[in-house]
Structure formats: C-alpha cells, structure tokens
Design a protein around this motif. Sequence first.
Motif, PDB file in Angstrom:
ATOM      1  N   ARG A   1      43.397  34.154  16.441  1.00 14.36           N
ATOM      2  CA  ARG A   1      43.656  35.512  16.937  1.00 14.36           C
ATOM      3  C   ARG A   1      44.713  35.546  18.040  1.00 14.36           C
TER       4      ARG A   1
ATOM      5  N   SER B   1      49.820  37.107  15.037  1.00 11.60           N
ATOM      6  CA  SER B   1      48.921  35.957  15.114  1.00 11.60           C
ATOM      7  C   SER B   1      48.737  35.399  13.713  1.00 11.60           C
TER       8      SER B   1
ATOM      9  N   VAL C   1      44.381  42.512  15.553  1.00  7.73           N
ATOM     10  CA  VAL C   1      43.101  41.797  15.456  1.00  7.73           C
ATOM     11  C   VAL C   1      42.325  41.908  16.765  1.00  7.73           C
TER      12      VAL C   1
END
Length: 170
Positions: free
Chosen positions: A42, A52, A93
Amino acid sequence: MTIERSEPAVDADERTMLEGWLDYHRGTLARKCEGLTGEQLRTASVPPSELSLLGLVRHMAEVERGWFRRVLAGEDAGPLYYSEADPDGEFHVTEADTWQEAYAAWQAEVDAARRHAAGFALGDPSRGRHRFSPDPYTLRWIYTHMIEEYARHNGHADLIRERLDGVTGE
C-alpha cells in the motif's frame, strides 16, 4: 512461493506469441508484489503520487475487465474500484484494502479474459465498444494494447519495489 513465468518460444505462431507475452507481463507484476507486507504493497511510490503496487494490481484488474469483458465480449461489467465520483479509485488504497482481495479480483479478471479471448480469432471485431472509439477493436489490437499497458506499469512496479526493499530485476 515463487511466481513462474517464461517468454514465449521465438518461433511461436502469432496468437501463442501474443498470449505468451501477455502472460509474461502478468507474471512480472505478480513477482514485483511477491513477498511484501500489506503495508509495503500500500506504500505510495513518491508523495504526492498515490501510486502503489496494490494500486497497480487493482488498476490492472480494472484494465483486464474493461478490455476483455466490456469491449471484447460486450458485457455490462461495472467497475470494481472506481466510480464517477472517484475515477481513479483503484489507486486510492486504504488500510482496509488487502493483497488477498486485490489479487483474487485481478486473477478473476485474468481468468475471464482468457475465457472470452478463447472465443475470438485475432482479427475478429469486438462485440462492445470503448469510450475512445465508436469502432470495434480486434482481439489482436487488445492483446497488443494489454502487453503495452502491463509493460508500462511494470516499469512503475520496478521502481516502487526498488524503493521499498532494494529488490531489482525482472
């Protein structure tokens, strides 16, 4: 577990070559993520970018879904991670987003892509359309585009992985 991948034979026919290179690049992205923690997956590449490895996997799930399900097969397959309100949602995320979920979604889309592609010849027109063109795309074009898409993002993955733990190489 080590992700296995191999280049297609140098004398393979066109379809075998295209499918082989696409699978090679799919495997490359998986290898770039191999052995990392959820936190590492992440971790954004370089702030302010949110890019990421987990976001790249989620993005490629969306790309597989878009080209093979929506465009090639003409399915009404909605988005997995993005929305009109958040068009880059796959890259956003959070702590709640896991490798297991993202990897499973990505692999489900790869499996669907293979099933749909098996029903088309390389020169067959797609049943659906893409927002960028009113014209159908051939499976050959989609395979070539997908190889390009993975190759570009695998370059990003190379740099992110090196930044995370120093691992380099294919």
